[in-house]
Each structure stands twice: as structure tokens, then as C-alpha cells.
Design a protein around this motif. Structure first.
Motif, PDB file in Angstrom:
ATOM      1  N   GLU A 177      37.883 -71.537 -35.676  1.00 35.93           N
ATOM      2  CA  GLU A 177      38.927 -71.677 -36.658  1.00 35.93           C
ATOM      3  C   GLU A 177      38.937 -73.027 -37.029  1.00 35.93           C
ATOM      4  O   GLU A 177      39.279 -73.523 -38.530  1.00 35.93           O
ATOM      5  CB  GLU A 177      40.324 -71.388 -36.228  1.00 35.93           C
ATOM      6  CG  GLU A 177      41.278 -71.241 -37.117  1.00 35.93           C
ATOM      7  CD  GLU A 177      42.505 -70.569 -36.792  1.00 35.93           C
ATOM      8  OE1 GLU A 177      43.331 -70.061 -37.723  1.00 35.93           O
ATOM      9  OE2 GLU A 177      42.804 -70.513 -35.692  1.00 35.93           O
ATOM     10  N   SER A 192      32.651 -70.294 -43.500  1.00 35.64           N
ATOM     11  CA  SER A 192      32.786 -68.988 -43.247  1.00 35.64           C
ATOM     12  C   SER A 192      31.437 -68.366 -42.637  1.00 35.64           C
ATOM     13  O   SER A 192      30.523 -69.036 -43.082  1.00 35.64           O
ATOM     14  CB  SER A 192      33.101 -68.451 -44.800  1.00 35.64           C
ATOM     15  OG  SER A 192      34.420 -68.551 -45.181  1.00 35.64           O
ATOM     16  N   SER A 249      40.020 -60.853 -34.940  1.00 35.87           N
ATOM     17  CA  SER A 249      40.485 -60.342 -35.870  1.00 35.87           C
ATOM     18  C   SER A 249      42.004 -60.219 -36.086  1.00 35.87           C
ATOM     19  O   SER A 249      42.728 -59.738 -36.597  1.00 35.87           O
ATOM     20  CB  SER A 249      40.286 -58.534 -35.477  1.00 35.87           C
ATOM     21  OG  SER A 249      40.755 -58.394 -34.218  1.00 35.87           O
ATOM     22  N   HIS A 296      43.899 -62.857 -37.074  1.00 36.08           N
ATOM     23  CA  HIS A 296      44.114 -63.497 -38.035  1.00 36.08           C
ATOM     24  C   HIS A 296      43.062 -63.450 -39.366  1.00 36.08           C
ATOM     25  O   HIS A 296      41.829 -63.239 -39.027  1.00 36.08           O
ATOM     26  CB  HIS A 296      44.701 -64.793 -38.108  1.00 36.08           C
ATOM     27  CG  HIS A 296      45.751 -65.024 -36.862  1.00 36.08           C
ATOM     28  ND1 HIS A 296      46.965 -64.812 -37.152  1.00 36.08           N
ATOM     29  CD2 HIS A 296      45.657 -65.298 -35.836  1.00 36.08           C
ATOM     30  CE1 HIS A 296      47.852 -64.946 -36.079  1.00 36.08           C
ATOM     31  NE2 HIS A 296      46.942 -65.301 -35.266  1.00 36.08           N
ATOM     32  N   GLU A 297      43.595 -63.710 -40.562  1.00 37.97           N
ATOM     33  CA  GLU A 297      42.516 -63.685 -41.638  1.00 37.97           C
ATOM     34  C   GLU A 297      41.934 -65.021 -41.519  1.00 37.97           C
ATOM     35  O   GLU A 297      42.484 -66.060 -41.285  1.00 37.97           O
ATOM     36  CB  GLU A 297      43.303 -63.272 -42.992  1.00 37.97           C
ATOM     37  CG  GLU A 297      43.969 -61.733 -43.117  1.00 37.97           C
ATOM     38  CD  GLU A 297      44.536 -61.842 -44.536  1.00 37.97           C
ATOM     39  OE1 GLU A 297      44.774 -62.780 -45.246  1.00 37.97           O
ATOM     40  OE2 GLU A 297      44.826 -60.490 -45.080  1.00 37.97           O
ATOM     41  N   GLY A 318      41.551 -65.453 -47.178  1.00 40.39           N
ATOM     42  CA  GLY A 318      42.074 -64.054 -47.036  1.00 40.39           C
ATOM     43  C   GLY A 318      40.828 -63.265 -46.813  1.00 40.39           C
ATOM     44  O   GLY A 318      41.257 -61.924 -46.953  1.00 40.39           O
ATOM     45  N   GLU A 319      39.699 -63.709 -46.411  1.00 39.35           N
ATOM     46  CA  GLU A 319      38.461 -62.696 -46.344  1.00 39.35           C
ATOM     47  C   GLU A 319      37.906 -62.546 -44.877  1.00 39.35           C
ATOM     48  O   GLU A 319      37.844 -63.677 -44.054  1.00 39.35           O
ATOM     49  CB  GLU A 319      37.522 -63.119 -47.123  1.00 39.35           C
ATOM     50  CG  GLU A 319      37.496 -63.223 -48.437  1.00 39.35           C
ATOM     51  CD  GLU A 319      36.348 -63.480 -49.280  1.00 39.35           C
ATOM     52  OE1 GLU A 319      35.325 -63.871 -48.911  1.00 39.35           O
ATOM     53  OE2 GLU A 319      36.333 -63.403 -50.921  1.00 39.35           O
ATOM     54  N   GLY A 320      37.900 -61.398 -44.341  1.00 41.36           N
ATOM     55  CA  GLY A 320      37.465 -61.294 -42.882  1.00 41.36           C
ATOM     56  C   GLY A 320      38.414 -61.686 -41.887  1.00 41.36           C
ATOM     57  O   GLY A 320      39.608 -62.000 -42.313  1.00 41.36           O
ATOM     58  N   GLY A 321      38.135 -61.972 -40.690  1.00 42.35           N
ATOM     59  CA  GLY A 321      38.734 -62.501 -39.607  1.00 42.35           C
ATOM     60  C   GLY A 321      38.754 -63.907 -39.439  1.00 42.35           C
ATOM     61  O   GLY A 321      38.317 -64.466 -40.567  1.00 42.35           O
ATOM     62  N   LYS A 333      33.322 -61.143 -41.247  1.00 39.77           N
ATOM     63  CA  LYS A 333      33.282 -59.937 -41.767  1.00 39.77           C
ATOM     64  C   LYS A 333      32.724 -58.733 -40.922  1.00 39.77           C
ATOM     65  O   LYS A 333      33.337 -57.511 -40.738  1.00 39.77           O
ATOM     66  CB  LYS A 333      32.959 -59.772 -43.332  1.00 39.77           C
ATOM     67  CG  LYS A 333      33.528 -60.452 -44.260  1.00 39.77           C
ATOM     68  CD  LYS A 333      32.845 -60.741 -45.713  1.00 39.77           C
ATOM     69  CE  LYS A 333      33.793 -61.455 -46.754  1.00 39.77           C
ATOM     70  NZ  LYS A 333      32.959 -61.313 -48.028  1.00 39.77           N
ATOM     71  N   HIS A 347      43.137 -53.995 -37.376  1.00 40.26           N
ATOM     72  CA  HIS A 347      42.636 -54.733 -38.344  1.00 40.26           C
ATOM     73  C   HIS A 347      41.081 -54.098 -38.761  1.00 40.26           C
ATOM     74  O   HIS A 347      40.768 -54.618 -39.927  1.00 40.26           O
ATOM     75  CB  HIS A 347      42.461 -56.101 -37.611  1.00 40.26           C
ATOM     76  CG  HIS A 347      43.718 -56.735 -37.169  1.00 40.26           C
ATOM     77  ND1 HIS A 347      44.965 -56.987 -37.951  1.00 40.26           N
ATOM     78  CD2 HIS A 347      43.974 -56.936 -35.966  1.00 40.26           C
ATOM     79  CE1 HIS A 347      45.821 -57.522 -37.410  1.00 40.26           C
ATOM     80  NE2 HIS A 347      45.112 -57.494 -35.991  1.00 40.26           N
ATOM     81  N   ARG A 396      39.530 -55.706 -42.411  1.00 38.30           N
ATOM     82  CA  ARG A 396      39.238 -57.002 -42.102  1.00 38.30           C
ATOM     83  C   ARG A 396      38.210 -57.531 -41.477  1.00 38.30           C
ATOM     84  O   ARG A 396      37.345 -58.390 -41.693  1.00 38.30           O
ATOM     85  CB  ARG A 396      40.535 -57.642 -41.369  1.00 38.30           C
ATOM     86  CG  ARG A 396      40.633 -59.038 -40.894  1.00 38.30           C
ATOM     87  CD  ARG A 396      41.880 -59.533 -40.057  1.00 38.30           C
ATOM     88  NE  ARG A 396      42.922 -59.422 -40.778  1.00 38.30           N
ATOM     89  CZ  ARG A 396      44.166 -59.650 -40.330  1.00 38.30           C
ATOM     90  NH1 ARG A 396      44.225 -60.002 -39.018  1.00 38.30           N
ATOM     91  NH2 ARG A 396      45.280 -59.549 -41.189  1.00 38.30           N
TER      92      ARG A 396
END
Length: 324
Positions: free
Chosen positions: A22, A27, A46, A48-49, A53-56, A61, A85, A90
Motif C-alpha cells: 500500500e 498499481s 481485498s 480495501h480498494e 477505487g480500482e481493485g484491491g 485486480k 469483495h 474488487r
């Protein structure tokens, strides 16, 4: 007990590993989890987004999870299929049974490769890291966590002293593990650039040394050395285990046991004794490794000897020491 009740260490380390993902402002749409166990990395990714807002977390993805154990791979698939999720789109999870040292994927397939508490069981660690490097796309990232050589020092030291006194020899009680000082070299040897290594220690508290050994067996982290009794075929006796447990308790009290102190063994089994009220620690050294597949956009050091100025030519301003 249910096997899942022993997964607290894996879950914690997987969460800390995902925290490092994170922190990277990138990405990684397609990721591979090597030695996935029952899907702890999937659960953490999974939660959090990702960016935008794409994938985990990390923008993942699709996560392909692989493990040498078919049972673990099936458990990971059950988790992926039942996750709300995953059902919400997600993060998609796929699993397969595979060998960490021979990944069944073509070169430059994944944006991210992870491994949480699995690499210390690999027979050929350099080969496994080279395989992770091979399947990464250029500028792809590898993030791994494995147990280091300082893991379970309390247990090692207790058995060394107990076996030396009671049996006149020492045998390995913990599987061999890489040291933190070797991790950077292993990443470089595997072809990774910009290697980063940091070390964390997770300390778990247990009621006594026997519970430590029971929990290790439940985790599947007990010693797997082939020559555990290389100096003799007779297995360690009850007396040796009681001595080791006594030494473990004495260590947790912050004092060294007295020479020939045998009465502590009986005290450890007495409910009203001081020793029985003390919890004993078990330390797990976790080595986190980050490496990148080479790419032309990455900074590289200049060649040795290419400098145009020497350090002697750099002006130095001396600042007087402040008056006291």
C-alpha cells in the motif's frame, strides 16, 4: 483444534506485507502469490480498494495464488469464492498447485509477485527468487516475507543447554533459515534491482515451553531437518524436554538458571509455583524483502571510476562547536 486457529502469525505477517504494498504509489493489476497457504494475502489485499477505487490494495485486480499443497490451494480457492469483495468484483482470485522453484508461467507475466512466510521452506531459495524475477514484467515488484535465522532463539538456546547437560551433545531443533544480512545479496544475485530489506520481530506469549512446541506443530513450523540426531539415533528423552522447559521458564524470569538446577522441573509442573504464573515469549524474526525487475526508467549507479572530481576537491565549511 481447527487448523485455522494456528494461522494468527501468518495472518499478521501477511497484513504487514500488504501494508508495504500500500505504501507504493503504483498499481499492480495482475499479481502472483507464491506459497499462498490458505489465502492470507488475498484476504489482506481485498480488505480495501486500491488507488482510484480500482481493485484491491495496490490496485490488484487479479491474484493468482499458488502453493505446493493441494489442500492449501483448495482452501485459498474457497476463500476467494466466498469473499464478498471477490463477489463484488474488487479482486478476483485463482489458485493452482505449483512448485515455488519452477513457476509454470512464461517470462514477464506479472506486475507483482508476493510471498508470505513460505520462502524459508524452499529447498533452493536462490532458485525460487530467480523464478520470481523471471515471471515479473519489466519494472515489476517482488515483495516477500520469510522467517529469519533469529527466529525462536529462546527455544534454540534452551535445548542447546538442556541437551548438552543431559545427553552430552546438541542436535538442531529448529529448521535452518537465512539471516537478514544475506537477504540483500540474494535479491541482487537473483537479478533484482533497488533491493530493500527490513526486519521485524513478532513476539508471541505462551503459557509454557510445551505450548510453544504444540503451537509450532499446529502452524506446521516444527523442525524438518533430516539429521536432527546426527550424533546419535536415540530420540531425546523426557528428562531433556523437562530440562529445556525449565530453562525456558528461567529465561522468561530474566535470570540465568543455577548450575545443575533440577528442582525447577518440578516447579514448572506445580500450579501454585511462581514459574507457572509466567508466560514465556517466542520470538519470530520476519525478514521483508522488496526488489524490482530491471527497467530503463530506474536510477542506476555510475560505473566505478567514472567520477570527475575527488572528495578532496569538495569544499568543507567548519562550524565551531557551541559554547557550553
Amino acid at each position: 483444534p481447527d487448523a485455522a486457529s494456528f494461522d494468527y502469525l501468518r495472518a499478521e505477517v501477511s497484513q504487514r506485507l500488504v501494508d508495504r504494498i500500500e505504501d507504493i504509489q503504483r498499481s499492480f493489476p495482475l499479481a502472483l502469490d507464491v506459497s499462498c497457504h490458505t489465502g492470507h494475502v488475498f484476504a489482506a489485499l481485498s480488505a480495501h480498494e486500491g488507488l482510484g477505487g480500482e481493485g484491491g490494495i495496490g490496485g490488484v485486480k487479479t491474484l493468482i495464488m499458488g502453493d505446493a499443497s493441494e489442500h492449501c490451494a483448495r482452501k485459498a480457492m474457497e476463500l476467494a469464492q466466498s469473499s464478498p469483495h471477490a463477489q463484488g468484483g474488487r479482486l478476483k482470485g485463482l489458485t493452482l498447485v505449483m512448485d515455488e522453484e519452477h513457476l509454470p508461467f512464461p517470462d514477464a507475466t506479472f506486475d507483482l509477485v508476493t510471498s508470505s512466510l513460505g520462502l524459508h521452506w524452499v529447498n533452493d531459495l536462490p532458485a525460487a527468487l530467480k523464478e520470481a524475477r523471471r515471471v515479473l514484467k519489466p519494472d515489476g515488484c517482488f515483495i516477500g516475507a520469510m522467517l529469519g535465522g533469529a527466529t525462536l532463539n529462546e527455544l534454540r538456546e534452551s535445548f542447546v543447554m538442556a541437551e548438552t547437560e543431559r545427553e552430552g551433545g546438541v542436535s538442531p531443533r529448529v529448521s535452518p533459515m537465512a539471516s537478514a544480512s544475506d537477504a540483500g545479496g540474494l535479491l541482487t544475485q537473483a537479478g533484482f534491482t533497488l533491493p530493500t530489506v527490513d526486519v521485524d520481530t513478532v513476539v508471541c506469549e505462551y503459557s509454557d515451553a510445551f505450548m510453544v512446541m504444540d503451537e509450532l506443530q499446529g502452524m506446521g513450523e516444527q523442525s524438518a531437518s533430516l539429521l536432527r540426531r546426527s550424533w546419535g539415533q536415540r530420540p531425546a528423552g523426557r528428562d531433556t524436554f523437562l530440562a529445556a522447559a525449565s530453562l525456558y521458564h528461567c529465561g522468561s524470569l530474566g535470570r540465568a538458571p543455577l548450575a545443575g538446577e533440577r528442582s525447577q522441573e518440578a516447579a514448572a509442573d506445580t500450579p501454585n509455583s511462581d514459574l507457572s504464573q509466567v508466560t514465556v515469549p517466542a520470538s519470530f524474526q520476519v525478514i521483508y524483502m522488496i526488489g524490482w525487475a530491471p527497467h530503463e526508467s530506474q536510477p542506476i549507479p555510475d560505473e566505478r571510476g567514472s567520477a570527475t572530481r575527488s572528495f578532496a576537491e569538495i569544499p568543507v565549511t567548519k562550524t565551531p562547536a557551541p559554547l557550553k
